[in-house]
Design an enzyme around this catalytic site. Structure first.
Site, PDB file in Angstrom:
ATOM      1  N   GLY A  48       0.787  -1.270  -0.009  1.00  0.00           N
ATOM      2  CA  GLY A  48       0.070   0.053  -0.079  1.00  0.00           C
ATOM      3  C   GLY A  48       0.902   1.276   0.027  1.00  0.00           C
ATOM      4  CB  CYS A  49       3.711   2.253   1.903  1.00  0.00           C
ATOM      5  SG  CYS A  49       2.817   2.095   3.802  1.00  0.00           S
TER       6      CYS A  49
END
Length: 162
Positions: A48-49
């Site tokens: 996600g990051c």
């Protein structure tokens, strides 16, 4: 853990002074009179990051046109941030808040639950800070898809009103 800080739109952005990727340093004072995006993410080089960071990186020209700098913040050490930036050609500063003082000041260091396990971690949150040093917009509990576009839209609106 102390009580959670709850920042609101219109509040002054808490001061920060952090080491960042590429041998840089970022401080709130550097942005006096300039709007910027400060986004907090849990951990460098996680799915996600990475999606979020690459999204901001791809939109940097558009943020530049709107007159805004983008800064990503996590509690990762600078060495890990440098590796993350190099791996994905991320050119904006990734700031290291190893002490946790900035994530706590911005109220994003929270109790989280994953598969029934409780722990402290960064809640993915983005702040749009105006040229006046005040918070113009807050996106709490960010979901990555469509987020960069929403921040850019708000940044353009802020730049247009400046």
């Amino acid at each position: 853990m102390t009580e959670k800080h709850t920042l609101k739109v219109g509040d002054a952005a808490p001061a920060f002074n952090m080491e960042a990727s590429g041998g840089r340093k970022v401080t709130l004072a550097d942005f006096k009179g300039k709007p910027f995006v400060l986004y907090f993410y849990p951990k460098a080089d996680t799915p996600g990051c990475t999606k979020e960071a690459c999204g901001f990186n791809e939109a940097l020209k558009d943020f530049d046109k709107a007159g805004l700098t983008v800064i990503g913040v996590s509690r990762d050490p600078v060495k890990k941030l440098d590796a993350f930036a190099a791996k994905y050609d991320l050119t904006f500063p990734l700031a290291s808040d190893e002490s946790g003082s900035v994530t706590e000041a911005y109220g994003v260091w929270v109790e989280k639950t994953n598969y029934g396990r409780q722990y402290m971690g960064i809640e993915r949150t983005t702040f749009l800070i105006g040229a006046d040093g005040k918070i113009a917009h807050i996106w709490p509990k960010v979901k990555v898809p469509g987020h960069v576009e929403a921040v850019l839209e708000a940044a353009r609106a802020l730049a247009g009103s400046a």
